[in-house]
Design an enzyme around this catalytic site. Structure first.
Site, PDB file in Angstrom:
ATOM      1  N   SER A 105     -34.764 -61.056 -39.958  1.00  0.00           N
ATOM      2  CA  SER A 105     -33.579 -60.786 -39.009  1.00  0.00           C
ATOM      3  C   SER A 105     -33.114 -59.288 -39.374  1.00  0.00           C
ATOM      4  O   SER A 105     -33.741 -58.464 -38.891  1.00  0.00           O
ATOM      5  CB  SER A 105     -32.846 -62.060 -39.392  1.00  0.00           C
ATOM      6  OG  SER A 105     -31.664 -62.079 -38.460  1.00  0.00           O
ATOM      7  N   ASP A 158     -30.570 -57.178 -33.046  1.00  0.00           N
ATOM      8  CA  ASP A 158     -31.295 -57.116 -34.560  1.00  0.00           C
ATOM      9  C   ASP A 158     -32.829 -57.179 -34.691  1.00  0.00           C
ATOM     10  O   ASP A 158     -33.522 -57.346 -33.489  1.00  0.00           O
ATOM     11  CB  ASP A 158     -30.684 -58.204 -35.531  1.00  0.00           C
ATOM     12  CG  ASP A 158     -30.936 -59.708 -35.125  1.00  0.00           C
ATOM     13  OD1 ASP A 158     -31.350 -59.854 -33.858  1.00  0.00           O
ATOM     14  OD2 ASP A 158     -30.648 -60.431 -36.113  1.00  0.00           O
ATOM     15  N   ASP A 178     -35.195 -59.359 -35.067  1.00  0.00           N
ATOM     16  CA  ASP A 178     -35.875 -60.437 -34.336  1.00  0.00           C
ATOM     17  C   ASP A 178     -35.347 -60.706 -33.125  1.00  0.00           C
ATOM     18  O   ASP A 178     -35.576 -61.645 -32.465  1.00  0.00           O
ATOM     19  CB  ASP A 178     -36.058 -61.552 -35.465  1.00  0.00           C
ATOM     20  CG  ASP A 178     -34.801 -62.325 -35.677  1.00  0.00           C
ATOM     21  OD1 ASP A 178     -33.637 -61.828 -35.565  1.00  0.00           O
ATOM     22  OD2 ASP A 178     -34.727 -63.520 -36.030  1.00  0.00           O
ATOM     23  N   ASP A 229     -32.386 -62.194 -32.107  1.00  0.00           N
ATOM     24  CA  ASP A 229     -31.640 -63.472 -31.950  1.00  0.00           C
ATOM     25  C   ASP A 229     -29.949 -63.033 -32.046  1.00  0.00           C
ATOM     26  O   ASP A 229     -29.395 -63.816 -31.716  1.00  0.00           O
ATOM     27  CB  ASP A 229     -32.025 -64.660 -33.132  1.00  0.00           C
ATOM     28  CG  ASP A 229     -31.570 -64.404 -34.415  1.00  0.00           C
ATOM     29  OD1 ASP A 229     -31.256 -63.113 -34.829  1.00  0.00           O
ATOM     30  OD2 ASP A 229     -31.679 -65.057 -35.342  1.00  0.00           O
TER      31      ASP A 229
END
Length: 449
Positions: A101, A241, A243, A245
């Site tokens: 993340s 960010d 990834d 999400d």
């Protein structure tokens, strides 16, 4: 939190804490808990972000999954919500995202989703932990034609982009925006997505090299995006960010519009159009006190959960709510997605602005933010359990609560993903809460580092 899985998957420094052997065993165990009389050879999708260690861990997961009879479909570099969405589209039994993340590149993680695209419930994670850590049973060993196979879905990125576009009911034509891709997963999707929606896009930090993910960019380092939007007179900016999400926004004046504001704006719009289920919004205990005032003023119900988007989601699913999230930019719109989706959130926000022909800076005034201070204290991981029992830490928290009674609050908690204790204070007097936050953080550092 479990022993392997925190609030957002298994995570650690790649190749030392999160080793290939551990990844392989997580793959083995994950497949074993899904194998049943009706699912003899489960199919797992695997996506990853742009970290250098992604290929290594992907290879280990493939080996573990195939060795116990699971088939693997590789998606390549995609956002986490793409994995969650594509599980159902491709009729897979589960999905794995390799990502840490917003963490620096040396970390990596393994997030597992079920056949509905939701993060695994605690019970299944505990079953995986029992196999990996407690050796509750031997790993299954397949031979000959029972070994799993590996295929690739080259169209995964386009299928995900098509899905996000389908959720937007008003295009972005005429808008000039900036996109900070954090040198992460959205580097493969953001430009194509937002240009398809009609926006003029200025894309920053979309040249990943394996080690520059989240490095002074993205939703955790938004200063560059703020300057860029203001200096170029753009309508808005979006920061994702690693990834993708999460999404944070920057308004036309270069001011931060965090997750609390984004949720408030979308929830108010949902309510005005009769779309807000049960007139309720779900957030966490870290949500700014100003959000409570916003809900009161707009006659909405607010439900608070523990920190972590998985707890927000669990409450939304259990009670049938459709909007919730976190200040950090995890926003869940259950009408469109089974998990936090930064690009979908950004597309919904910008579509709303363009439909209203309004500026983000003016719409964001619907909520007034209370002063807030967050201090992260790095601790010795071996002393984490002492956090819950240390008498002096408890006394310090009680001292601050007494000082702030009626004028603010303090929340001190262990991070679910990093060796940190987070000290958050809110109140009317910024100088006072800053002083108190630093005093509390200093005590915790002395006791736990």
């Amino acid at each position: 939190m479990g022993r392997l899985f925190g609030t957002d998957g298994a995570r650690g420094v790649a190749n030392t804490e999160l080793t290939p052997e551990l990844a392989m065993n997580i793959g083995r165990a994950a497949a074993m808990v899904l194998i049943s009389d009706t699912v003899e050879h489960p199919t797992f999708l695997i996506g990853k972000d742009t970290r250098l260690s992604g290929d290594m861990l992907e290879g280990a997961l493939i080996a573990g999954l195939c060795s116990v009879g699971a088939n693997v479909v590789l998606l390549g570099v995609v956002p986490t919500p793409a994995v969650a969405y594509l599980i159902k589209k491709y009729k897979a039994d589960a999905g794995i995202m390799i990502s840490a993340s917003h963490n620096p590149f040396e970390f990596n993680g393994i997030k597992i989703f079920n056949d509905e695209g939701y993060k695994l419930p605690d019970l299944l994670e505990e079953q995986i932990e029992a196999i990996v850590l407690d050796h509750e049973c031997d790993y299954k060993v397949c031979r000959d034609s029972d070994i799993g196979s590996v295929t690739r879905k080259e169209e995964a990125v386009d299928d995900y982009i098509e899905h996000v576009i389908s959720t937007v009911d008003y295009d972005l034509k005429g808008m000039r925006i900036a996109l900070d891709c954090s040198n992460g997963s959205s580097s493969t999707t953001a430009r194509k997505l937002f240009e398809a929606l009609g926006a003029e896009c200025h894309v920053l930090f979309d040249t990943p090299d394996g080690v520059n993910i989240n490095a002074n960019c993205g939703s955790t380092h938004i200063e560059t995006l703020q300057r860029f939007v203001k200096d170029n007179n753009l309508d808005a900016g979006l920061a994702f960010d690693g990834d993708a999400d999460r999404c944070l926004a920057v308004d036309d004046k270069g001011e931060l519009v965090d997750g609390d504001y984004i949720i408030a704006i979308i929830a108010a719009d949902f309510k005005s159009r009769g779309m807000l289920k049960k007139n309720t919004v779900v957030c966490t205990i870290m949500t700014n006190m100003g959000f409570n005032k916003f809900c009161e003023a707009n006659k909405m119900n607010l439900v608070s959960t523990k920190v972590g988007d998985r707890y927000v989601l669990e409450t939304m699913l259990r009670e049938d709510y459709n909007i919730g999230g976190e200040q950090s930019g995890h926003v869940i719109c259950l009408d469109y997605s089974t998990t936090g989706d930064g690009q979908l959130t950004g597309a919904q926000l910008l579509s709303l602005i363009n439909r209203r022909q309004a500026k983000l800076s003016s719409i964001a005034t619907l909520m007034e933010r209370f002063p807030q201070v967050l201090v992260n204290v790095t601790i010795n991981p071996e002393l984490k359990t002492k956090f819950y029992t240390d008498k002096e830490i408890k006394e310090e928290i009680n001292r601050v609560e007494d000082i702030l009674e009626g004028r603010g609050r303090i929340i001190v908690r262990l991070s679910g993903t990093e060796p940190l204790v987070r000290v958050m204070l809110e109140g009317e007097d910024f100088a006072e809460i800053t002083r108190l936050a630093n005093e509390t953080a200093a005590l915790i550092k002395d006791k736990l580092s």
